[in-house]
Design a protein around this motif. Structure first.
Motif, PDB file in Angstrom:
ATOM      1  N   GLY A   5       0.755  -1.373  -0.009  1.00 41.53           N
ATOM      2  CA  GLY A   5       0.010   0.118  -0.007  1.00 41.53           C
ATOM      3  C   GLY A   5       0.836   1.124   0.076  1.00 41.53           C
ATOM      4  N   GLU A   6       0.630   2.460  -0.489  1.00 42.84           N
ATOM      5  CA  GLU A   6       0.838   3.711  -0.434  1.00 42.84           C
ATOM      6  C   GLU A   6       0.382   4.484   0.795  1.00 42.84           C
ATOM      7  OE1 GLU A   6       0.729   5.761  -4.018  1.00 42.84           O
ATOM      8  OE2 GLU A   6       1.973   4.136  -5.076  1.00 42.84           O
ATOM      9  N   PHE A   7       1.493   5.108   1.527  1.00 39.59           N
ATOM     10  CA  PHE A   7       1.247   5.890   2.638  1.00 39.59           C
ATOM     11  C   PHE A   7       1.753   7.521   2.406  1.00 39.59           C
ATOM     12  CE2 PHE A   7       1.212   1.592   3.705  1.00 39.59           C
ATOM     13  CZ  PHE A   7       0.159   1.336   4.598  1.00 39.59           C
ATOM     14  N   PRO A   8       1.329   8.253   3.076  1.00 40.89           N
ATOM     15  CA  PRO A   8       1.664   9.661   3.292  1.00 40.89           C
ATOM     16  C   PRO A   8       3.106   9.731   3.699  1.00 40.89           C
ATOM     17  CG  PRO A   8      -0.022   9.539   4.511  1.00 40.89           C
ATOM     18  CD  PRO A   8      -0.023   8.331   3.897  1.00 40.89           C
ATOM     19  N   TYR A   9       4.215  10.585   3.115  1.00 35.40           N
ATOM     20  CA  TYR A   9       5.220  10.822   3.834  1.00 35.40           C
ATOM     21  C   TYR A   9       5.120  11.893   4.874  1.00 35.40           C
ATOM     22  CZ  TYR A   9       9.984  12.641   3.462  1.00 35.40           C
ATOM     23  OH  TYR A   9      11.551  13.072   3.393  1.00 35.40           O
ATOM     24  N   SER A  10       5.719  11.767   5.783  1.00 37.58           N
ATOM     25  CA  SER A  10       5.723  12.702   7.081  1.00 37.58           C
ATOM     26  C   SER A  10       6.789  13.687   7.047  1.00 37.58           C
ATOM     27  CB  SER A  10       5.656  12.298   8.438  1.00 37.58           C
ATOM     28  OG  SER A  10       5.537  13.263   9.518  1.00 37.58           O
ATOM     29  N   ARG A  11       6.340  15.004   6.268  1.00 38.55           N
ATOM     30  CA  ARG A  11       7.236  16.236   6.195  1.00 38.55           C
ATOM     31  C   ARG A  11       7.876  16.446   7.618  1.00 38.55           C
ATOM     32  NH1 ARG A  11       7.961  16.982   1.010  1.00 38.55           N
ATOM     33  NH2 ARG A  11       6.533  15.722  -0.241  1.00 38.55           N
ATOM     34  N   SER A  51       9.447   8.413   6.398  1.00 36.90           N
ATOM     35  CA  SER A  51       8.816   7.124   5.790  1.00 36.90           C
ATOM     36  C   SER A  51       8.370   6.144   6.871  1.00 36.90           C
ATOM     37  CB  SER A  51       9.695   6.666   4.751  1.00 36.90           C
ATOM     38  OG  SER A  51       9.778   7.558   3.792  1.00 36.90           O
ATOM     39  N   ALA A  52       8.353   6.332   8.170  1.00 38.37           N
ATOM     40  CA  ALA A  52       7.928   5.424   9.194  1.00 38.37           C
ATOM     41  C   ALA A  52       8.777   4.270   9.186  1.00 38.37           C
ATOM     42  CB  ALA A  52       6.434   5.076   8.920  1.00 38.37           C
ATOM     43  N   GLY A  53       9.876   4.396   8.954  1.00 39.58           N
ATOM     44  CA  GLY A  53      10.890   3.554   9.196  1.00 39.58           C
ATOM     45  C   GLY A  53      11.025   2.237   8.117  1.00 39.58           C
ATOM     46  N   VAL A  54      10.501   2.749   6.960  1.00 39.68           N
ATOM     47  CA  VAL A  54      10.116   1.564   5.922  1.00 39.68           C
ATOM     48  C   VAL A  54      11.518   1.672   5.163  1.00 39.68           C
ATOM     49  CG1 VAL A  54       8.797   0.478   4.249  1.00 39.68           C
ATOM     50  CG2 VAL A  54       7.743   1.492   6.100  1.00 39.68           C
ATOM     51  N   MET A  55      12.125   0.410   4.954  1.00 38.24           N
ATOM     52  CA  MET A  55      13.282   0.553   4.044  1.00 38.24           C
ATOM     53  C   MET A  55      12.893  -0.642   2.963  1.00 38.24           C
ATOM     54  SD  MET A  55      16.542   0.083   6.773  1.00 38.24           S
ATOM     55  CE  MET A  55      16.853   1.247   7.956  1.00 38.24           C
ATOM     56  N   ASN A  56      13.830  -0.610   1.807  1.00 38.74           N
ATOM     57  CA  ASN A  56      13.669  -1.467   0.689  1.00 38.74           C
ATOM     58  C   ASN A  56      14.868  -2.366   0.926  1.00 38.74           C
ATOM     59  OD1 ASN A  56      14.133  -2.530  -1.863  1.00 38.74           O
ATOM     60  ND2 ASN A  56      12.392  -1.334  -2.672  1.00 38.74           N
ATOM     61  N   PHE A  57      14.968  -3.680   1.401  1.00 34.37           N
ATOM     62  CA  PHE A  57      15.934  -4.570   1.274  1.00 34.37           C
ATOM     63  C   PHE A  57      16.250  -5.502  -0.004  1.00 34.37           C
ATOM     64  CE2 PHE A  57      14.400  -3.811   5.549  1.00 34.37           C
ATOM     65  CZ  PHE A  57      15.849  -3.456   6.315  1.00 34.37           C
ATOM     66  N   THR A  58      16.055  -4.803  -1.116  1.00 37.10           N
ATOM     67  CA  THR A  58      16.127  -5.514  -2.489  1.00 37.10           C
ATOM     68  C   THR A  58      17.747  -5.392  -2.409  1.00 37.10           C
ATOM     69  OG1 THR A  58      14.126  -4.763  -3.429  1.00 37.10           O
ATOM     70  CG2 THR A  58      15.963  -5.223  -4.781  1.00 37.10           C
ATOM     71  N   PRO A  59      18.343  -6.586  -2.827  1.00 38.65           N
ATOM     72  CA  PRO A  59      20.084  -6.531  -2.810  1.00 38.65           C
ATOM     73  C   PRO A  59      20.410  -5.598  -3.974  1.00 38.65           C
ATOM     74  CG  PRO A  59      19.109  -8.791  -2.537  1.00 38.65           C
ATOM     75  CD  PRO A  59      17.753  -8.011  -2.877  1.00 38.65           C
ATOM     76  N   THR A  60      21.273  -4.898  -3.772  1.00 36.66           N
ATOM     77  CA  THR A  60      21.720  -4.126  -4.839  1.00 36.66           C
ATOM     78  C   THR A  60      21.108  -2.767  -5.107  1.00 36.66           C
ATOM     79  OG1 THR A  60      23.206  -5.677  -5.710  1.00 36.66           O
ATOM     80  CG2 THR A  60      22.992  -3.633  -6.895  1.00 36.66           C
ATOM     81  N   PHE A  61      19.985  -2.784  -5.582  1.00 31.52           N
ATOM     82  CA  PHE A  61      19.257  -1.718  -5.871  1.00 31.52           C
ATOM     83  C   PHE A  61      18.161  -1.277  -4.947  1.00 31.52           C
ATOM     84  CE2 PHE A  61      20.438  -4.056  -9.639  1.00 31.52           C
ATOM     85  CZ  PHE A  61      21.273  -3.491 -10.310  1.00 31.52           C
ATOM     86  N   TYR A 166       5.586   6.879   0.764  1.00 32.24           N
ATOM     87  CA  TYR A 166       6.267   5.440   0.910  1.00 32.24           C
ATOM     88  C   TYR A 166       5.428   4.254   0.654  1.00 32.24           C
ATOM     89  CZ  TYR A 166       4.695   5.265   5.682  1.00 32.24           C
ATOM     90  OH  TYR A 166       3.779   4.992   6.761  1.00 32.24           O
ATOM     91  N   ARG A 167       5.946   3.054   0.362  1.00 31.65           N
ATOM     92  CA  ARG A 167       4.922   1.809   0.167  1.00 31.65           C
ATOM     93  C   ARG A 167       5.628   0.981   1.193  1.00 31.65           C
ATOM     94  NH1 ARG A 167       6.678   2.832  -4.894  1.00 31.65           N
ATOM     95  NH2 ARG A 167       5.073   3.988  -6.248  1.00 31.65           N
ATOM     96  N   ALA A 168       4.582   0.246   1.808  1.00 29.63           N
ATOM     97  CA  ALA A 168       4.646  -0.781   2.754  1.00 29.63           C
ATOM     98  C   ALA A 168       3.725  -1.756   2.712  1.00 29.63           C
ATOM     99  CB  ALA A 168       4.856   0.004   4.354  1.00 29.63           C
ATOM    100  N   LEU A 169       3.848  -3.015   3.303  1.00 31.99           N
ATOM    101  CA  LEU A 169       2.908  -4.114   3.246  1.00 31.99           C
ATOM    102  C   LEU A 169       1.775  -3.722   4.182  1.00 31.99           C
ATOM    103  CD1 LEU A 169       5.138  -7.383   2.963  1.00 31.99           C
ATOM    104  CD2 LEU A 169       3.877  -6.429   1.176  1.00 31.99           C
ATOM    105  N   ARG A 170       0.597  -3.845   3.850  1.00 29.59           N
ATOM    106  CA  ARG A 170      -0.616  -3.924   4.911  1.00 29.59           C
ATOM    107  C   ARG A 170      -1.514  -4.980   4.579  1.00 29.59           C
ATOM    108  NH1 ARG A 170      -5.156  -1.900   2.129  1.00 29.59           N
ATOM    109  NH2 ARG A 170      -4.549  -0.843   0.128  1.00 29.59           N
ATOM    110  N   GLU A 171      -2.389  -5.208   5.471  1.00 30.16           N
ATOM    111  CA  GLU A 171      -3.299  -6.013   5.432  1.00 30.16           C
ATOM    112  C   GLU A 171      -4.509  -5.727   4.641  1.00 30.16           C
ATOM    113  OE1 GLU A 171      -3.916  -9.449   6.597  1.00 30.16           O
ATOM    114  OE2 GLU A 171      -1.684  -9.231   7.598  1.00 30.16           O
TER     115      GLU A 171
END
Length: 173
Positions: A5-11, A51-61, A166-171
């Protein structure tokens, strides 16, 4: 079922983080000042806060930081961060290159200080109306700064990255 899901960025959270650490170093992160500069590491920390601490753990990219030896190139590399933010379709923050008129606090500015590559990534902490280099104020590491006017940098070119969310997994029900 989980979906991305997409979530708002907290400026506000990004700018608050920048205010807290502009003249200091968060001990959770290595200080890259002596090995190429700490500006993009600091920018990534600010973006992570927004971004509420959400990272992207895709190797390299991807875009993540676990420790000095376990991090993505985009966490500390100016060009790699630009490529990640403007091309990210997965978890974590995403954005687009934007005109100066669209700049908001929490966005990034990247500067060419000479040479062919962009070399510095200050975080926008305030922008006047209409935004201009004299009323866009930034925070940065590597020449630590808080509310420094963009016009005081000796840049040859600049670009802005507007963080859209930011994007993160949601139910999903």
């Amino acid at each position: 079922m989980k979906i991305l899901g997409e979530f708002p960025y907290s400026r506000e959270a990004a700018v608050d983080y920048a205010a807290r650490w502009a003249y200091g170093r968060n001990p959770k992160y290595y200080d890259f000042e002596q090995i190429g500069g700490d500006c993009t590491n600091f920018a990534s920390q600010c973006i992570l806060a927004g971004s509420a601490g959400v990272m992207n753990f895709t190797p390299t990219f991807g875009w993540y930081y676990l420790d000095l030896n376990h991090r993505a190139p985009a966490w500390t590399g100016v060009v790699f961060l630009y490529n990640f933010l403007t091309g990210n379709q997965g978890p974590g923050p995403f954005g687009r290159e934007a005109e100066m008129a669209a700049v908001l606090p929490g966005d990034l500015c990247q500067l060419k200080l000479g040479g062919e590559a962009f070399q510095h990534s200050p975080v926008v902490v305030a922008a006047g109306s209409p935004p201009s280099p004299s009323n866009i104020l930034v925070a940065a590491h590597s020449f630590d700064a808080w509310r420094r006017p963009l016009s005081t940098y000796p840049y040859t070119q600049l670009r802005f990255i507007h963080i859209e969310g930011y994007r993160a997994l949601r139910e999903e029900p």
